[in-house]
Design a protein around this motif. Structure first.
Motif, PDB file in Angstrom:
ATOM      1  N   LEU A 169       0.826  -1.206   0.000  1.00 40.43           N
ATOM      2  CA  LEU A 169       0.000   0.000   0.000  1.00 40.43           C
ATOM      3  C   LEU A 169       0.860   1.256   0.000  1.00 40.43           C
ATOM      4  CD1 LEU A 169      -2.812  -1.016   2.520  1.00 40.43           C
ATOM      5  CD2 LEU A 169      -3.128  -0.488   0.100  1.00 40.43           C
ATOM      6  N   ALA A 170       1.965   1.212   0.750  1.00 35.45           N
ATOM      7  CA  ALA A 170       2.859   2.370   0.828  1.00 35.45           C
ATOM      8  C   ALA A 170       3.739   2.495  -0.402  1.00 35.45           C
ATOM      9  CB  ALA A 170       3.728   2.272   2.082  1.00 35.45           C
ATOM     10  N   LEU A 171       4.126   1.360  -0.990  1.00 35.09           N
ATOM     11  CA  LEU A 171       5.071   1.367  -2.106  1.00 35.09           C
ATOM     12  C   LEU A 171       4.392   1.494  -3.459  1.00 35.09           C
ATOM     13  CD1 LEU A 171       8.044   1.072  -2.932  1.00 35.09           C
ATOM     14  CD2 LEU A 171       7.709  -1.403  -2.981  1.00 35.09           C
ATOM     15  N   MET A 172       3.249   0.777  -3.632  1.00 35.25           N
ATOM     16  CA  MET A 172       2.597   0.734  -4.932  1.00 35.25           C
ATOM     17  C   MET A 172       1.206   1.356  -4.924  1.00 35.25           C
ATOM     18  SD  MET A 172       3.826  -3.065  -6.219  1.00 35.25           S
ATOM     19  CE  MET A 172       3.300  -2.750  -7.917  1.00 35.25           C
ATOM     20  N   PHE A 173       0.785   1.871  -3.775  1.00 35.33           N
ATOM     21  CA  PHE A 173      -0.466   2.632  -3.655  1.00 35.33           C
ATOM     22  C   PHE A 173      -1.702   1.833  -4.055  1.00 35.33           C
ATOM     23  CE2 PHE A 173       2.965   5.541  -5.101  1.00 35.33           C
ATOM     24  CZ  PHE A 173       3.211   6.138  -3.884  1.00 35.33           C
ATOM     25  N   ALA A 174      -1.673   0.540  -3.829  1.00 35.27           N
ATOM     26  CA  ALA A 174      -2.826  -0.306  -4.156  1.00 35.27           C
ATOM     27  C   ALA A 174      -2.733  -1.587  -3.339  1.00 35.27           C
ATOM     28  CB  ALA A 174      -2.863  -0.645  -5.635  1.00 35.27           C
ATOM     29  N   PRO A 175      -3.881  -2.197  -3.002  1.00 40.57           N
ATOM     30  CA  PRO A 175      -3.874  -3.461  -2.259  1.00 40.57           C
ATOM     31  C   PRO A 175      -3.427  -4.614  -3.156  1.00 40.57           C
ATOM     32  CG  PRO A 175      -6.115  -2.882  -2.854  1.00 40.57           C
ATOM     33  CD  PRO A 175      -5.260  -1.718  -3.252  1.00 40.57           C
ATOM     34  N   PRO A 176      -2.930  -5.714  -2.584  1.00 40.79           N
ATOM     35  CA  PRO A 176      -2.415  -6.835  -3.384  1.00 40.79           C
ATOM     36  C   PRO A 176      -3.429  -7.411  -4.357  1.00 40.79           C
ATOM     37  CG  PRO A 176      -1.712  -7.050  -1.109  1.00 40.79           C
ATOM     38  CD  PRO A 176      -2.672  -5.902  -1.148  1.00 40.79           C
ATOM     39  N   GLU A 177      -4.725  -7.377  -4.011  1.00 40.43           N
ATOM     40  CA  GLU A 177      -5.719  -7.964  -4.915  1.00 40.43           C
ATOM     41  C   GLU A 177      -5.876  -7.165  -6.204  1.00 40.43           C
ATOM     42  OE1 GLU A 177      -8.045  -5.801  -1.581  1.00 40.43           O
ATOM     43  OE2 GLU A 177      -6.264  -7.069  -1.791  1.00 40.43           O
ATOM     44  N   ASP A 178      -5.390  -5.908  -6.206  1.00 37.50           N
ATOM     45  CA  ASP A 178      -5.487  -5.080  -7.404  1.00 37.50           C
ATOM     46  C   ASP A 178      -4.185  -5.026  -8.187  1.00 37.50           C
ATOM     47  OD1 ASP A 178      -8.083  -4.521  -6.762  1.00 37.50           O
ATOM     48  OD2 ASP A 178      -7.686  -2.543  -5.928  1.00 37.50           O
ATOM     49  N   LEU A 179      -3.173  -5.749  -7.716  1.00 41.15           N
ATOM     50  CA  LEU A 179      -1.857  -5.690  -8.338  1.00 41.15           C
ATOM     51  C   LEU A 179      -1.533  -6.972  -9.090  1.00 41.15           C
ATOM     52  CD1 LEU A 179       0.150  -4.156  -5.358  1.00 41.15           C
ATOM     53  CD2 LEU A 179      -0.599  -2.963  -7.423  1.00 41.15           C
ATOM     54  N   SER A 180      -0.892  -6.829 -10.229  1.00 39.73           N
ATOM     55  CA  SER A 180      -0.384  -7.986 -10.952  1.00 39.73           C
ATOM     56  C   SER A 180       0.779  -8.592 -10.182  1.00 39.73           C
ATOM     57  CB  SER A 180       0.083  -7.564 -12.345  1.00 39.73           C
ATOM     58  OG  SER A 180       0.997  -8.481 -12.887  1.00 39.73           O
ATOM     59  N   ALA A 181       0.814  -9.914 -10.108  1.00 40.42           N
ATOM     60  CA  ALA A 181       1.905 -10.586  -9.397  1.00 40.42           C
ATOM     61  C   ALA A 181       3.251 -10.274 -10.045  1.00 40.42           C
ATOM     62  CB  ALA A 181       1.663 -12.097  -9.367  1.00 40.42           C
ATOM     63  N   ALA A 182       3.276 -10.240 -11.374  1.00 40.69           N
ATOM     64  CA  ALA A 182       4.530  -9.974 -12.090  1.00 40.69           C
ATOM     65  C   ALA A 182       5.044  -8.563 -11.804  1.00 40.69           C
ATOM     66  CB  ALA A 182       4.312 -10.174 -13.589  1.00 40.69           C
ATOM     67  N   VAL A 183       4.140  -7.582 -11.842  1.00 43.73           N
ATOM     68  CA  VAL A 183       4.538  -6.197 -11.565  1.00 43.73           C
ATOM     69  C   VAL A 183       4.983  -6.053 -10.123  1.00 43.73           C
ATOM     70  CG1 VAL A 183       3.706  -3.827 -11.403  1.00 43.73           C
ATOM     71  CG2 VAL A 183       3.058  -5.245 -13.355  1.00 43.73           C
ATOM     72  N   MET A 184       4.258  -6.698  -9.201  1.00 41.96           N
ATOM     73  CA  MET A 184       4.615  -6.624  -7.786  1.00 41.96           C
ATOM     74  C   MET A 184       6.014  -7.173  -7.545  1.00 41.96           C
ATOM     75  SD  MET A 184       4.907  -8.779  -4.916  1.00 41.96           S
ATOM     76  CE  MET A 184       3.955 -10.208  -5.451  1.00 41.96           C
ATOM     77  N   LEU A 185       6.331  -8.323  -8.122  1.00 40.24           N
ATOM     78  CA  LEU A 185       7.651  -8.928  -7.939  1.00 40.24           C
ATOM     79  C   LEU A 185       8.747  -8.049  -8.535  1.00 40.24           C
ATOM     80  CD1 LEU A 185       6.854 -12.676  -8.701  1.00 40.24           C
ATOM     81  CD2 LEU A 185       7.420 -11.676  -6.479  1.00 40.24           C
ATOM     82  N   ASP A 186       8.473  -7.466  -9.690  1.00 42.38           N
ATOM     83  CA  ASP A 186       9.454  -6.610 -10.344  1.00 42.38           C
ATOM     84  C   ASP A 186       9.749  -5.373  -9.502  1.00 42.38           C
ATOM     85  OD1 ASP A 186      11.098  -6.017 -12.705  1.00 42.38           O
ATOM     86  OD2 ASP A 186       9.719  -4.347 -12.997  1.00 42.38           O
ATOM     87  N   VAL A 187       8.696  -4.755  -8.968  1.00 40.87           N
ATOM     88  CA  VAL A 187       8.873  -3.555  -8.151  1.00 40.87           C
ATOM     89  C   VAL A 187       9.585  -3.878  -6.842  1.00 40.87           C
ATOM     90  CG1 VAL A 187       7.650  -1.796  -6.824  1.00 40.87           C
ATOM     91  CG2 VAL A 187       6.919  -2.322  -9.149  1.00 40.87           C
ATOM     92  N   LEU A 188       9.183  -4.970  -6.181  1.00 42.41           N
ATOM     93  CA  LEU A 188       9.835  -5.348  -4.928  1.00 42.41           C
ATOM     94  C   LEU A 188      11.310  -5.665  -5.140  1.00 42.41           C
ATOM     95  CD1 LEU A 188       7.303  -7.574  -2.955  1.00 42.41           C
ATOM     96  CD2 LEU A 188       7.917  -5.195  -2.576  1.00 42.41           C
TER      97      LEU A 188
END
Length: 216
Positions: A26-45
């Motif tokens: 929420l702090a890093l990508m401004f959206a809850p995990p259910e609204d985020l693509s797994a691929a984008v989340m892993l790339d950003v993290l």
């Protein structure tokens, strides 16, 4: 696959998810995990949290924001022959009926309501999503452009910044961190400004800055 589905498949515990994963996203990508693509989340993290941790940490200017950034920028624009006008709200654009190019920017003074028109060869929008969506709805010139109309599909993020001024020194374990356990749809970042900014370092008290990002 969503980020939430990936966490479930990897058997991330509910406590780790509630106390760390969700608040951090929420702090890093401004959206809850259910609204985020797994691929984008892993790339950003990977990029921000693992590969470039030192680059991700907040860097503060040596001096106030006005002294180090905004005042020199305005002075540079003025020296180049331009001008910076405050308290003017852009209300619309006028285009050439033949070429379709923007030739005029319309604005109104926030305080007096007086209307202004500025001839233009080009227009650059430095504006947030919510503000641009309102301008898009009010401007026939902008709303006639299909590529700009797609901005109406974007979600805006509400951000609230707060500073707490203590009359004595308050010791914090870390100068900056992500907070969890507050509102379920909000991510929070914490900064001990007294440790990070020179102008507060020698004060008798402590300044704490908090930023809340809502995903609603």
């Amino acid at each position: 696959m969503s980020a939430l589905e990936l966490f479930k498949s990897c058997r991330v515990s509910q406590k780790a998810y509630d106390d760390f994963v969700r608040p951090m996203l929420l702090a890093l990508m401004f959206a809850p995990p259910e609204d985020l693509s797994a691929a984008v989340m892993l790339d950003v993290l990977y990029f921000f949290a693992f590969a470039h941790q030192n680059d991700f940490d907040v860097c503060w200017p040596r001096g106030t924001m006005a002294e180090t950034i905004f005042t020199p920028m305005v002075e540079g624009i003025t020296r180049a022959g331009g001008s910076v006008v405050g308290d003017r709200l852009v209300t619309g654009l006028v285009s050439d009926p033949v070429s379709g190019e923007v030739v005029e920017v319309q604005a109104v003074d926030r305080k007096t309501g007086e209307k202004f028109s500025y001839p233009a060869d080009a227009v650059v929008f430095a504006i947030g999503i919510t503000g641009f969506q309102k301008l898009l709805q009010a401007s026939p010139v902008l709303s006639s452009a299909p590529d700009l109309c797609s901005i109406m599909n974007l979600k805006a993020v509400d951000v609230m910044a707060t500073r707490l001024w203590f009359d004595k020194k308050v010791q914090t374990r870390y100068p900056a961190n992500v907070l969890a356990g507050f509102e379920p749809q909000a991510g929070t970042t914490f900064f001990d400004v007294s440790q990070l900014q020179d102008e507060y370092r020698t004060d008798s008290g402590t300044v704490i800055s908090l930023k809340y990002n809502s995903s609603d």
